[in-house]
Design a protein around this motif. Structure first.
Motif, PDB file in Angstrom:
ATOM      1  N   ALA A 267       0.770  -1.069   0.049  1.00  0.00           N
ATOM      2  CA  ALA A 267      -0.069  -0.097   0.104  1.00  0.00           C
ATOM      3  C   ALA A 267       0.755   1.449   0.180  1.00  0.00           C
ATOM      4  CB  ALA A 267      -0.871   0.182   1.375  1.00  0.00           C
ATOM      5  N   PHE A 268       1.976   1.156   0.634  1.00  0.00           N
ATOM      6  CA  PHE A 268       3.030   2.412   0.625  1.00  0.00           C
ATOM      7  C   PHE A 268       3.790   2.383  -0.634  1.00  0.00           C
ATOM      8  CE2 PHE A 268       6.551   4.215   3.278  1.00  0.00           C
ATOM      9  CZ  PHE A 268       5.639   5.404   3.152  1.00  0.00           C
ATOM     10  N   GLY A 269       3.682   1.451  -1.631  1.00  0.00           N
ATOM     11  CA  GLY A 269       4.507   1.409  -2.736  1.00  0.00           C
ATOM     12  C   GLY A 269       5.961   1.187  -2.564  1.00  0.00           C
ATOM     13  N   VAL A 270       6.228   0.227  -1.664  1.00  0.00           N
ATOM     14  CA  VAL A 270       7.532  -0.115  -1.339  1.00  0.00           C
ATOM     15  C   VAL A 270       7.853  -1.570  -1.611  1.00  0.00           C
ATOM     16  CG1 VAL A 270       9.536  -0.497   0.555  1.00  0.00           C
ATOM     17  CG2 VAL A 270       7.886   1.613   0.486  1.00  0.00           C
ATOM     18  N   TYR A 407       0.919   2.716  19.488  1.00  0.00           N
ATOM     19  CA  TYR A 407       1.581   3.620  18.386  1.00  0.00           C
ATOM     20  C   TYR A 407       0.655   3.812  17.381  1.00  0.00           C
ATOM     21  CZ  TYR A 407       3.062  -0.967  16.501  1.00  0.00           C
ATOM     22  OH  TYR A 407       3.306  -2.128  16.103  1.00  0.00           O
ATOM     23  N   VAL A 408       1.259   4.806  16.720  1.00  0.00           N
ATOM     24  CA  VAL A 408       0.331   5.007  15.288  1.00  0.00           C
ATOM     25  C   VAL A 408       0.887   4.258  14.157  1.00  0.00           C
ATOM     26  CG1 VAL A 408      -0.198   6.824  13.609  1.00  0.00           C
ATOM     27  CG2 VAL A 408      -0.132   7.575  15.900  1.00  0.00           C
ATOM     28  N   THR A 409       0.081   3.496  13.597  1.00  0.00           N
ATOM     29  CA  THR A 409       0.544   2.688  12.562  1.00  0.00           C
ATOM     30  C   THR A 409       0.853   3.455  10.910  1.00  0.00           C
ATOM     31  OG1 THR A 409      -1.588   1.969  11.553  1.00  0.00           O
ATOM     32  CG2 THR A 409      -0.606   0.872  13.652  1.00  0.00           C
ATOM     33  N   LEU A 410       1.543   2.764  10.064  1.00  0.00           N
ATOM     34  CA  LEU A 410       1.802   3.346   9.007  1.00  0.00           C
ATOM     35  C   LEU A 410       0.552   3.346   8.174  1.00  0.00           C
ATOM     36  CD1 LEU A 410       3.362   4.469   6.505  1.00  0.00           C
ATOM     37  CD2 LEU A 410       3.873   1.873   6.018  1.00  0.00           C
ATOM     38  N   ARG A 411      -0.322   2.304   8.475  1.00  0.00           N
ATOM     39  CA  ARG A 411      -1.611   2.341   7.743  1.00  0.00           C
ATOM     40  C   ARG A 411      -2.363   3.330   8.033  1.00  0.00           C
ATOM     41  NH1 ARG A 411      -4.137   0.265   3.403  1.00  0.00           N
ATOM     42  NH2 ARG A 411      -2.716  -1.625   3.680  1.00  0.00           N
ATOM     43  N   ASP A 412      -2.585   3.493   9.380  1.00  0.00           N
ATOM     44  CA  ASP A 412      -3.105   4.801   9.981  1.00  0.00           C
ATOM     45  C   ASP A 412      -3.216   6.115   9.306  1.00  0.00           C
ATOM     46  OD1 ASP A 412      -4.594   3.233  11.969  1.00  0.00           O
ATOM     47  OD2 ASP A 412      -3.012   3.907  13.499  1.00  0.00           O
ATOM     48  N   VAL A 429     -11.736   7.301   1.102  1.00  0.00           N
ATOM     49  CA  VAL A 429     -10.093   7.298   1.071  1.00  0.00           C
ATOM     50  C   VAL A 429      -9.444   6.861  -0.268  1.00  0.00           C
ATOM     51  CG1 VAL A 429      -8.312   6.123   1.985  1.00  0.00           C
ATOM     52  CG2 VAL A 429     -10.343   6.480   3.626  1.00  0.00           C
ATOM     53  N   ASP A 430      -8.482   7.800  -0.655  1.00  0.00           N
ATOM     54  CA  ASP A 430      -7.959   7.958  -1.951  1.00  0.00           C
ATOM     55  C   ASP A 430      -6.453   7.413  -1.270  1.00  0.00           C
ATOM     56  OD1 ASP A 430      -6.441   8.278  -3.960  1.00  0.00           O
ATOM     57  OD2 ASP A 430      -7.466  10.070  -4.732  1.00  0.00           O
ATOM     58  N   GLU A 431      -6.287   6.043  -1.602  1.00  0.00           N
ATOM     59  CA  GLU A 431      -4.838   5.376  -1.123  1.00  0.00           C
ATOM     60  C   GLU A 431      -3.738   6.018  -1.745  1.00  0.00           C
ATOM     61  OE1 GLU A 431      -4.156   1.511  -0.084  1.00  0.00           O
ATOM     62  OE2 GLU A 431      -6.249   1.314   1.289  1.00  0.00           O
ATOM     63  N   GLN A 432      -3.924   6.240  -3.032  1.00  0.00           N
ATOM     64  CA  GLN A 432      -2.697   6.988  -3.860  1.00  0.00           C
ATOM     65  C   GLN A 432      -2.491   8.346  -3.014  1.00  0.00           C
ATOM     66  OE1 GLN A 432      -1.071   5.582  -6.748  1.00  0.00           O
ATOM     67  NE2 GLN A 432       0.317   7.398  -5.587  1.00  0.00           N
ATOM     68  N   ARG A 433      -3.514   9.066  -3.071  1.00  0.00           N
ATOM     69  CA  ARG A 433      -3.273  10.306  -2.417  1.00  0.00           C
ATOM     70  C   ARG A 433      -2.655  10.322  -0.955  1.00  0.00           C
ATOM     71  NH1 ARG A 433      -7.990  14.965  -1.361  1.00  0.00           N
ATOM     72  NH2 ARG A 433      -7.041  16.344   0.050  1.00  0.00           N
ATOM     73  N   GLY A 434      -3.115   9.413  -0.045  1.00  0.00           N
ATOM     74  CA  GLY A 434      -2.617   9.230   1.173  1.00  0.00           C
ATOM     75  C   GLY A 434      -0.976   8.784   0.931  1.00  0.00           C
ATOM     76  N   ARG A 435      -0.696   7.817   0.130  1.00  0.00           N
ATOM     77  CA  ARG A 435       0.773   7.226   0.141  1.00  0.00           C
ATOM     78  C   ARG A 435       1.604   8.198  -0.623  1.00  0.00           C
ATOM     79  NH1 ARG A 435       1.291   2.574  -3.997  1.00  0.00           N
ATOM     80  NH2 ARG A 435       1.504   4.083  -5.888  1.00  0.00           N
ATOM     81  N   ASP A 436       0.927   9.216  -1.378  1.00  0.00           N
ATOM     82  CA  ASP A 436       1.866  10.464  -1.944  1.00  0.00           C
ATOM     83  C   ASP A 436       2.210  11.541  -0.791  1.00  0.00           C
ATOM     84  OD1 ASP A 436       1.855   9.415  -4.541  1.00  0.00           O
ATOM     85  OD2 ASP A 436       0.326  10.853  -5.004  1.00  0.00           O
ATOM     86  N   VAL A 438       2.402  10.742   2.620  1.00  0.00           N
ATOM     87  CA  VAL A 438       2.895  10.256   3.592  1.00  0.00           C
ATOM     88  C   VAL A 438       4.591  10.029   3.188  1.00  0.00           C
ATOM     89  CG1 VAL A 438       3.527   8.313   5.086  1.00  0.00           C
ATOM     90  CG2 VAL A 438       1.104   8.879   4.843  1.00  0.00           C
ATOM     91  N   ARG A 439       4.737   9.587   1.871  1.00  0.00           N
ATOM     92  CA  ARG A 439       6.079   9.396   1.324  1.00  0.00           C
ATOM     93  C   ARG A 439       6.671  10.792   1.171  1.00  0.00           C
ATOM     94  NH1 ARG A 439       7.084   3.910  -1.959  1.00  0.00           N
ATOM     95  NH2 ARG A 439       8.911   5.340  -2.223  1.00  0.00           N
TER      96      ARG A 439
END
Length: 593
Positions: A267-270, A407-412, A429-436, A438-439
């Motif tokens: 989900a994080f693109g890694v 703790y706060v998770t990366l998914r959160d 939730v737009d996961e692409q927007r969230g990933r962008d 956060v990264r």
């Protein structure tokens, strides 16, 4: 300016300096040539303090030396006229105590537009790595719970650093090291076992050092139900259903959490090329072989029933215990064995991205590698240490995730920053927007600096949100091209073939954009040399600012066709560099915002 242009001027300046030194009849070496971009544009395009450096060995006034350098450099530049390698210097001025300020010809400044379009996705790339192997180890989370925000910062840093190295010509292997052995895994297994026996976290029978997040209950339920899990590069593991089989619980729990972490990383693109298990170091005998080799090296001793390594011989502040009096190895011993394995696998360069709490391990791991005497260079491996992240949401610090328990998770973070408000008052939730978001945010500061992740800022659709600001610059260019209505690919081909006259690009803002584009290759190389992906984030913000300033001040789609096409070509070059920089950080380049 383009790297080869700068290199050519630096070489000409070196030749000019050698002539000045020879005329002075002094036995002096010409120092390294440094050409910097002046902070004030009115001071020119490049500046050199070479005259000041030569003043002492030549025992002469630096302004007088600067005058000689100026004359020699102008002569060398004129000599190239008509050779097909046209001069790129328009004028040279002497400033202050003896600085040389160089102004470039307009066509030399504009040349970067064609180069950026021609090179496309490879603009800025180099081959300094020459295909050599480098291993980048990052995230390396214990399989005892969901990935937290610190793991996210490590993932963003490690993946961006890997992309930078690949762009610099290195053959990169991304590796995840699982600490799947030791006390923490024992605590995980006993925690899941307690939940499988319906023991609640507030029950005195629950393990004192156990894990209390809701995810432990989920693991226990799936284990009892006989469900199967499969993580990357491992066989499927099925829940045995027996709450008394602690080894079966251990295997299932580790596989379950590895799978959970895999999902979060996707989900994080890694992605990773290889997963390496700490347990394999024991199973393969590598830990014991490393201990035996260190004992043979003569750098160990027994004291108090424990085995010690003389790490003080290699710069550590005190010697370190390798094997405790109870026979258990301390955690740095498998780390040494693991890095021996890296070396033996052919990785003459290795980089570890880890939390700053690992600072104490650096000296002892390197000491262990040196004590082995097997040819591993001093300073192996390199380390990038990052500080943890404070998460703010709604103006308050967020410390606890219900799922993780503490703790706060990366998914959160991905879900929170990907929230999109809908017209009916609900959200999606737009996961692409969230990933962008956060990264980008997690690499936007130096790794060793404290960082506050403001979720509200990451959600903002304003110029204050850096990732939005940069992506909007890209989308704005795409919008201009759409309004134009022409074939952007055909325009690019024409520009590369010399079919687009760039002479109309003669304004200060246009030259500023050209200069910013031209600095991208140097920025990328500096980011590699300093292991500093944040330099790309800084660069992109500056490039976006130049673009927005230009767009607000100048019309692109003017009536005059030659000017219109030249400005469109400039936007194509900016768009390409924005794409290249965002790609290095693992952030998308949307065409609409």
């Amino acid at each position: 300016m383009l790297p080869e242009q700068k290199s050519r001027i630096a070489q000409a300046l070196r030749v000019a300096a050698q002539r000045v030194v020879e005329r002075a009849g002094v036995d002096a070496e010409v120092p390294a040539i440094e050409l910097e971009r002046p902070k004030q544009p009115e001071h020119g395009d490049l500046a050199s303090n070479l005259a000041l450096q030569l003043a002492r060995p030549l025992k002469s006034n630096p302004r007088a030396i600067a005058a000689q350098l100026k004359d020699a450099l102008e002569a060398l530049d004129r000599a190239r006229t008509g050779t097909g390698d046209e001069p790129s210097i328009e004028s040279i001025e002497i400033a202050g105590p003896g600085f040389l300020n160089l102004r470039l010809r307009a066509d030399a400044k504009r040349a970067v537009v064609v180069r950026a379009i021609a090179d496309g996705a490879r603009f800025g790339h180099a081959n300094r790595g020459e295909g050599r192997d480098v291993l980048v180890e990052f995230v390396s989370a214990n399989p005892t719970g969901p990935l937290h925000v610190g793991h996210g910062r490590q993932g963003a840093l490690g993946d961006a650093l890997s992309a930078l190295l690949a762009a610099d010509g290195w053959r990169v292997t991304r590796e995840f090291y699982y600490n799947d052995a030791g006390a923490q895994i024992d605590n995980l297994a006993r925690s899941v076992q307690a939940r499988a026996r319906a023991i609640e976290v507030d029950d005195p029978r629950f393990p004192v050092d156990g894990y209390r997040g809701d995810y432990i209950r989920d693991i226990a339920a799936d284990y009892l139900a006989g469900k199967s899990v499969r993580a990357e590069q491992v066989q499927e593991v099925r829940g045995a259903g027996d709450p008394d089989d602690i080894e079966a619980i251990r295997r299932f729990a580790v596989a379950y959490l590895r799978h959970e972490q895999d999902v979060d990383l996707r989900a994080f693109g890694v992605r990773f090329d290889r997963y390496y298990l700490e347990s394999s170091l024991y199973a393969d005998g590598r830990v014991q072989a490393t201990v035996d080799a260190l004992r043979r090296s003569g750098h160990t001793y027994e004291d108090g029933g424990a085995l010690w390594l003389r790490t003080t011989e290699y710069g550590d502040d005190k010697d370190r215990v390798m094997r405790k009096s109870d026979g258990a190895y301390t955690y740095f011993v498998p780390d040494v064995a693991y890095h021996v394995a890296k070396w033996e696998r052919g990785y003459e360069r290795a980089i570890n991205v880890q939390g700053s709490d690992h600072h104490g391990t650096i000296a002892r791991v390197r000491a262990g590698l040196q004590a082995l005497g097997i040819g591993i260079p001093v300073g192996y491996p390199d380390y990038v240490l990052h500080k943890m992240v404070t998460v703010m949401r709604g103006g308050e610090e967020v410390k606890i995730s219900k799922r993780a328990g503490s703790y706060v998770t990366l998914r959160d973070l991905i879900l929170w920053t990907g929230e999109v408000a809908l017209g009916d008052g609900s959200t999606r939730v737009d996961e692409q927007r969230g990933r962008d978001a956060v990264r980008f945010f997690l690499v936007s500061r130096k790794a060793d600096s404290e960082f506050v992740f403001d979720v509200d800022l990451a959600l903002a659709r304003t110029d204050e949100n850096p990732v939005y600001y940069i992506q909007y610059a890209h989308a704005r260019i795409c919008s201009v091209l759409a309004q134009w209505g022409g074939d952007a690919d055909a325009l690019a081909r024409s520009a590369v073939a010399g079919g687009v006259a760039l002479a109309p690009l003669d304004g200060a803002r246009e030259f500023a954009l050209c200069a910013r584009i031209a600095s991208f290759p140097q920025t990328l190389q500096a980011a590699v040399d300093e292991l500093a992906p944040h330099a790309i984030a800084f660069y992109l913000k500056d490039l976006a600012a130049e673009l927005h300033s230009y767009y607000n001040a100048e019309r692109v789609l003017v009536d005059d066709e030659e000017t219109r096409l030249a400005r469109l070509a400039l936007l194509l070059a900016v768009r390409q560099v924005l794409r290249n920089g965002l790609a290095l950080l693992g952030v998308s380049a949307p065409e609409r915002m």
